[in-house]
Design a protein around this motif. Structure first.
Motif, PDB file in Angstrom:
ATOM      1  N   ILE A  99       0.866  -1.181   0.000  1.00 60.49           N
ATOM      2  CA  ILE A  99       0.000   0.000   0.000  1.00 60.49           C
ATOM      3  C   ILE A  99       0.900   1.228   0.000  1.00 60.49           C
ATOM      4  N   THR A 100       0.713   2.103  -0.978  1.00 54.08           N
ATOM      5  CA  THR A 100       1.522   3.314  -1.072  1.00 54.08           C
ATOM      6  C   THR A 100       0.920   4.409  -0.200  1.00 54.08           C
ATOM      7  N   VAL A 101       1.619   5.522  -0.099  1.00 49.84           N
ATOM      8  CA  VAL A 101       1.132   6.645   0.704  1.00 49.84           C
ATOM      9  C   VAL A 101      -0.143   7.221   0.108  1.00 49.84           C
ATOM     10  N   GLU A 102      -0.402   6.966  -1.166  1.00 49.43           N
ATOM     11  CA  GLU A 102      -1.648   7.427  -1.795  1.00 49.43           C
ATOM     12  C   GLU A 102      -2.792   6.455  -1.546  1.00 49.43           C
ATOM     13  N   ASN A 103      -2.549   5.421  -0.726  1.00 50.40           N
ATOM     14  CA  ASN A 103      -3.550   4.408  -0.384  1.00 50.40           C
ATOM     15  C   ASN A 103      -3.912   3.516  -1.569  1.00 50.40           C
ATOM     16  N   ARG A 104      -2.999   3.384  -2.519  1.00 54.53           N
ATOM     17  CA  ARG A 104      -3.199   2.473  -3.634  1.00 54.53           C
ATOM     18  C   ARG A 104      -2.586   1.119  -3.295  1.00 54.53           C
ATOM     19  N   VAL A 105      -3.246   0.061  -3.768  1.00 55.23           N
ATOM     20  CA  VAL A 105      -2.823  -1.301  -3.450  1.00 55.23           C
ATOM     21  C   VAL A 105      -2.238  -1.959  -4.693  1.00 55.23           C
ATOM     22  N   TYR A 106      -1.063  -2.557  -4.531  1.00 52.49           N
ATOM     23  CA  TYR A 106      -0.398  -3.255  -5.630  1.00 52.49           C
ATOM     24  C   TYR A 106      -0.063  -4.677  -5.192  1.00 52.49           C
ATOM     25  N   ASP A 107      -0.494  -5.665  -5.975  1.00 54.65           N
ATOM     26  CA  ASP A 107      -0.115  -7.045  -5.686  1.00 54.65           C
ATOM     27  C   ASP A 107       1.382  -7.234  -5.896  1.00 54.65           C
ATOM     28  N   LEU A 108       1.999  -8.028  -5.023  1.00 52.22           N
ATOM     29  CA  LEU A 108       3.423  -8.317  -5.115  1.00 52.22           C
ATOM     30  C   LEU A 108       3.628  -9.776  -5.521  1.00 52.22           C
ATOM     31  N   PRO A 109       4.651 -10.069  -6.324  1.00 52.48           N
ATOM     32  CA  PRO A 109       4.883 -11.434  -6.818  1.00 52.48           C
ATOM     33  C   PRO A 109       5.663 -12.303  -5.835  1.00 52.48           C
ATOM     34  N   TYR A 110       5.279 -12.242  -4.557  1.00 50.35           N
ATOM     35  CA  TYR A 110       5.963 -13.027  -3.535  1.00 50.35           C
ATOM     36  C   TYR A 110       4.920 -13.760  -2.709  1.00 50.35           C
ATOM     37  N   HIS A 111       5.271 -14.962  -2.284  1.00 48.64           N
ATOM     38  CA  HIS A 111       4.319 -15.788  -1.543  1.00 48.64           C
ATOM     39  C   HIS A 111       3.990 -15.174  -0.187  1.00 48.64           C
TER      40      HIS A 111
END
Length: 302
Positions: free
Chosen positions: A18-30
């Motif tokens: 979650i960035t400071v702009e409150n956006r969510v990004y999936d990460l390619p890690y288990h």
């Protein structure tokens, strides 16, 4: 930068940032530890890998509030620190001396001693996350939440990130005899971690963290308290140094650093209460309160 785990629509556990702009990004890690291992292999900081993913990805359409957030890391062990704030020392003294405020106890000694108090709190299977119910111990009549800053550690005791924790405690059991500490601290659903991990590289000064605890009963705020990690008696590195001393520390271990917020001495949690622990920059850790009896009936119905 905050790291969370959440359950997607396919019932898959996903690591995300979650960035400071409150956006969510999936990460390619288990999981979080896989992210840390990948950073070690590439000889970069975890935040660098996360930023690379964000640059090459699109954010989710859902906001963090709409996700089913889980425990951010399945910590193999959770340890905790005791009597690290003056408020905690005063509360422990009250419990152990039957309210005789001028009486001194071993809690005064550990508060000023070279060696801190560290105790085992939980395992991965015993630890719950945001939204899960905490359970009241059936043989205690004086139970409270203990809001704390948690340190996520590697095997050397280095701090990888910060999280929020609730170290549920039975004040009457611990006050009766300090040898009862494990029973006062360890039972089903008595350790809560989350909602996110704040990467250490993104924190300028962890002693600036503010902690707020709110307890709601019948939708009314019946307790609220705030304090600063800057009130901590010991340095964070001091606590971690004693944890790793002559010990095996597993990657992802969490060390709770002690509570600086204690409800009034005549307060105890009741079934139906709702607890919120907020650390700005990390998030809000929220949990309903259930009794062991209600939990057992619910399990039979399932």
């Amino acid at each position: 930068m905050r790291i969370i785990r959440y359950l997607n629509s396919s019932e898959k556990k996903v690591l995300a940032a979650i960035t400071v702009e409150n956006r969510v990004y999936d990460l390619p890690y288990h999981d979080f530890l896989e992210l840390v291992r990948a950073a070690e292999e590439k000889k970069v900081q975890p935040v660098t890998l996360v930023e690379q993913v964000i640059e090459q990805s699109l954010p989710l359409s859902d906001s963090p509030e709409k996700l089913k957030v889980l425990v951010p890391v399945e910590a193999p062990e959770v340890w905790a620190s005791g009597v690290t704030y003056e408020k905690s020392k005063e509360a422990r003294n009250y419990e152990s001396t039957n309210g005789e405020d001028d009486a001194k106890s071993f809690y005064d000694k550990v508060y000023t001693a070279d060696r801190p108090e560290l105790f085992f709190k939980s395992t991965a299977d015993r630890t719950i996350g945001p939204g899960d119910p905490v359970y009241l111990r059936s043989d205690s009549e004086w139970q409270i939440p203990e809001p704390e800053l948690g340190l996520v550690l590697d095997s050397e005791g280095n701090i990888l990130g910060f999280t929020a924790g609730n170290d549920m405690s039975c004040r009457d059991i611990e006050g009766e005899n300090p040898l009862y500490l494990p029973q006062a601290k360890i039972w089903r659903h008595s350790c809560v971690i989350g909602p996110a991990i704040r990467l250490v590289e993104t924190v300028k000064d962890p002693y600036d963290f503010q902690i707020t605890c709110r307890i709601f009963r019948n939708e009314q705020n019946v307790f609220e308290g705030s304090a600063s990690v800057g009130q901590l008696k010991r340095r964070l590195e001091e606590l971690t140094s004693y944890l790793v001393k002559e010990n095996v520390v597993f990657p992802g271990t969490i060390l709770l650093t002690g509570t600086c917020i204690v409800p009034p001495n005549d307060f105890t949690l009741l079934e139906g209460d709702y607890i919120e622990i907020e650390i700005p920059g990390i998030g809000v850790l929220s949990n309903p309160v259930l009794s062991q009896v209600t939990q057992s009936i619910g399990s039979q119905r399932v």
